[in-house]
Design an enzyme around this catalytic site. Structure first.
Site, PDB file in Angstrom:
ATOM      1  N   LYS A  40     -15.031 -12.779   1.131  1.00 26.67           N
ATOM      2  CA  LYS A  40     -14.222 -12.078   2.125  1.00 26.67           C
ATOM      3  C   LYS A  40     -13.592 -10.843   1.498  1.00 26.67           C
ATOM      4  O   LYS A  40     -12.768 -10.936   0.592  1.00 26.67           O
ATOM      5  CB  LYS A  40     -13.122 -12.986   2.686  1.00 26.67           C
ATOM      6  CG  LYS A  40     -12.226 -12.308   3.713  1.00 26.67           C
ATOM      7  CD  LYS A  40     -11.035 -13.178   4.074  1.00 26.67           C
ATOM      8  CE  LYS A  40     -10.022 -13.263   2.953  1.00 26.67           C
ATOM      9  NZ  LYS A  40      -9.301 -11.976   2.716  1.00 26.67           N
ATOM     10  N   PRO A  53       5.178   3.432  -4.293  1.00 24.81           N
ATOM     11  CA  PRO A  53       4.985   4.712  -4.992  1.00 24.81           C
ATOM     12  C   PRO A  53       3.939   4.664  -6.104  1.00 24.81           C
ATOM     13  O   PRO A  53       3.269   5.661  -6.372  1.00 24.81           O
ATOM     14  CB  PRO A  53       6.376   5.009  -5.559  1.00 24.81           C
ATOM     15  CG  PRO A  53       7.324   4.273  -4.672  1.00 24.81           C
ATOM     16  CD  PRO A  53       6.586   3.032  -4.245  1.00 24.81           C
ATOM     17  N   MET A  95     -16.645 -14.311 -11.740  1.00 29.60           N
ATOM     18  CA  MET A  95     -17.791 -14.347 -10.824  1.00 29.60           C
ATOM     19  C   MET A  95     -18.993 -13.590 -11.376  1.00 29.60           C
ATOM     20  O   MET A  95     -20.109 -13.750 -10.872  1.00 29.60           O
ATOM     21  CB  MET A  95     -17.399 -13.782  -9.465  1.00 29.60           C
ATOM     22  CG  MET A  95     -16.977 -12.336  -9.476  1.00 29.60           C
ATOM     23  SD  MET A  95     -16.383 -11.822  -7.824  1.00 29.60           S
ATOM     24  CE  MET A  95     -15.764 -10.173  -8.199  1.00 29.60           C
ATOM     25  N   GLY A 148     -13.274 -14.919  -5.059  1.00 30.78           N
ATOM     26  CA  GLY A 148     -12.283 -13.862  -4.905  1.00 30.78           C
ATOM     27  C   GLY A 148     -11.270 -14.211  -3.829  1.00 30.78           C
ATOM     28  O   GLY A 148     -10.727 -13.329  -3.160  1.00 30.78           O
ATOM     29  N   HIS A 169     -16.786  -5.034  -1.233  1.00 35.34           N
ATOM     30  CA  HIS A 169     -16.470  -3.603  -1.090  1.00 35.34           C
ATOM     31  C   HIS A 169     -15.640  -3.068  -2.256  1.00 35.34           C
ATOM     32  O   HIS A 169     -15.435  -1.862  -2.376  1.00 35.34           O
ATOM     33  CB  HIS A 169     -15.811  -3.308   0.256  1.00 35.34           C
ATOM     34  CG  HIS A 169     -14.410  -3.799   0.405  1.00 35.34           C
ATOM     35  ND1 HIS A 169     -13.609  -3.423   1.461  1.00 35.34           N
ATOM     36  CD2 HIS A 169     -13.645  -4.645  -0.350  1.00 35.34           C
ATOM     37  CE1 HIS A 169     -12.423  -3.995   1.347  1.00 35.34           C
ATOM     38  NE2 HIS A 169     -12.428  -4.732   0.271  1.00 35.34           N
ATOM     39  N   PHE A 224       0.810  -1.218   0.000  1.00 37.12           N
ATOM     40  CA  PHE A 224       0.000   0.000   0.000  1.00 37.12           C
ATOM     41  C   PHE A 224       0.844   1.268   0.000  1.00 37.12           C
ATOM     42  O   PHE A 224       0.362   2.328  -0.400  1.00 37.12           O
ATOM     43  CB  PHE A 224      -0.967  -0.003   1.177  1.00 37.12           C
ATOM     44  CG  PHE A 224      -2.219  -0.787   0.906  1.00 37.12           C
ATOM     45  CD1 PHE A 224      -3.242  -0.252   0.148  1.00 37.12           C
ATOM     46  CD2 PHE A 224      -2.365  -2.077   1.387  1.00 37.12           C
ATOM     47  CE1 PHE A 224      -4.387  -0.972  -0.130  1.00 37.12           C
ATOM     48  CE2 PHE A 224      -3.514  -2.813   1.119  1.00 37.12           C
ATOM     49  CZ  PHE A 224      -4.530  -2.255   0.361  1.00 37.12           C
ATOM     50  N   LEU A 225       2.088   1.168   0.437  1.00 37.70           N
ATOM     51  CA  LEU A 225       2.960   2.336   0.427  1.00 37.70           C
ATOM     52  C   LEU A 225       3.913   2.336  -0.763  1.00 37.70           C
ATOM     53  O   LEU A 225       4.865   3.107  -0.807  1.00 37.70           O
ATOM     54  CB  LEU A 225       3.739   2.419   1.742  1.00 37.70           C
ATOM     55  CG  LEU A 225       2.862   2.597   2.993  1.00 37.70           C
ATOM     56  CD1 LEU A 225       3.724   2.788   4.232  1.00 37.70           C
ATOM     57  CD2 LEU A 225       1.883   3.765   2.839  1.00 37.70           C
TER      58      LEU A 225
END
Length: 358
Positions: free
Chosen positions: A258, A125, A245, A201, A262, A122-123
């Protein structure tokens, strides 16, 4: 003395502090990345006790001119909860040292639960840089994601085109899935009596393997993108199936979603849930869908958890045009997809488990 806008000086200073804190908030992320890249939690863990600044910089081989900066970084990371500043005693004098906290213990490599790959992903660049396009994204009329705007394609397509980045993404998701082991210890009742389950997923299958180990007679399927699962090997009761899916889902007594829904808009979620209902209804008995996801509940959650959920909501919206949902929003989705009832249970610190019945 009141200012022109009616605020007194104390209120203005508080506003300034909040503004500066968030303007410089990116430094928090970079300090976390620095800590993980240098393996400082591993160093302290291997040291066997809280580590002094001198021992830390010696292990890291930090140039003498940077020792003061390392101390500043460690003090800040202690202030934000990643380390604890303690006093240790030797025969000469007391010394300040840094001890691990619960958060930094989750970054020790080799442990069953290690979230370092998630932090690194997530960090990265590439991902962080995309968020500089939020202004362009919010005014976009084509419903593009931030990745569409910054990289020219959606995240899933980018992962397919960039195997190295795809590997780090899968490692990040796998590390997060290890948290499931802790949560699932108290949730075996949700899987009892099932002869088969398909994890839609499910990535590389970390969560499904945990379920398989607890229920050795259950047939478990990980259903995910073909290019992810094509070279993965299953076992007698554990298999990988590639597919889409949005077209169909393998038949099973239960479908597990899971942290999947979202990622998607309401219309897309409706289609996924409709295919889930078809998958569990075709075996001639009443199956169920198990959703593990965020449920926003500002009235019941504490302030920190609500803040995390709102951050996740922004992240999902930017990266996937998805969203985190309130119970009312979940209920609307379930009803529109043809389900008759649902139950919500606490699952982990910020996640809920939802059982949905056709």
């Amino acid at each position: 003395m009141a200012s022109n806008n009616g605020r007194n000086s104390s209120e203005i200073y508080e506003g300034q502090a909040l503004l500066y804190k968030h303007t410089l908030g990116f430094i928090d992320c970079m300090c976390l990345k620095w800590m993980v890249e240098l393996g400082i939690p591993d160093i302290i863990h291997n040291h066997g006790q809280p580590i002094t600044l001198s021992d830390l910089v010696s292990t890291l081989q930090v140039p003498p001119a940077r020792v003061g900066q390392v101390q500043g970084l460690m003090h800040h990371l202690a202030h934000t909860g990643f380390f604890q500043r303690v006093t240790i005693h030797d025969n000469i004098k007391d010394k300040e040292a840094y001890a691990l906290t619960v958060a930094s213990e989750l970054l020790i490599n080799g442990k069953q639960i290690c979230l370092a790959p998630l932090v690194k992903h997530f960090l990265d660049p590439t991902l962080l840089g995309s968020f500089h396009e939020m202004k362009k994204w919010i005014f976009d009329k084509e419903n593009l994601t931030i990745f569409d705007i910054s990289l020219g394609c959606p995240l899933w397509e980018f992962l397919k085109k960039n195997p190295a980045y795809n590997n780090t993404f899968n490692e990040a998701m796998a590390s997060d899935s290890e948290m499931m082991n802790l949560a699932l210890n108290d949730c075996n009742g949700f899987f009892e009596g099932l002869e088969s389950i398909v994890d839609v997923g499910g990535g590389t299958g970390v969560t499904t393997k945990i379920i398989c180990q607890a229920f050795s007679n259950m047939k478990c399927i990980v259903f995910y993108l073909p290019h992810v699962v094509e070279n993965l090997q299953g076992s007698n009761n554990f298999t990988y199936v590639g597919g889409d899916m949005f077209k169909s889902i393998p038949k099973a007594d239960a479908v597990l979603l899971k942290l999947t829904l979202h990622n998607w808009s309401d219309n897309d979620c409706k289609k996924i849930l409709e295919n889930c209902r078809e998958a569990i209804s075709s075996k001639g008995k009443r199956g169920k869908v198990i959703v593990i996801d965020v449920v926003i509940n500002e009235k019941q959650d504490d302030h920190e958890v609500t803040g995390l959920k709102h951050l996740l909501n922004i992240c999902m919206a930017c990266l996937h045009n998805g969203k985190e949902r309130t119970e009312e929003e979940w209920k609307k989705l379930f009803v529109e997809a043809g389900f008759q009832s649902y139950k919500i249970f606490p699952f982990s610190g910020y996640l809920s488990l939802i059982e949905i019945y056709p």
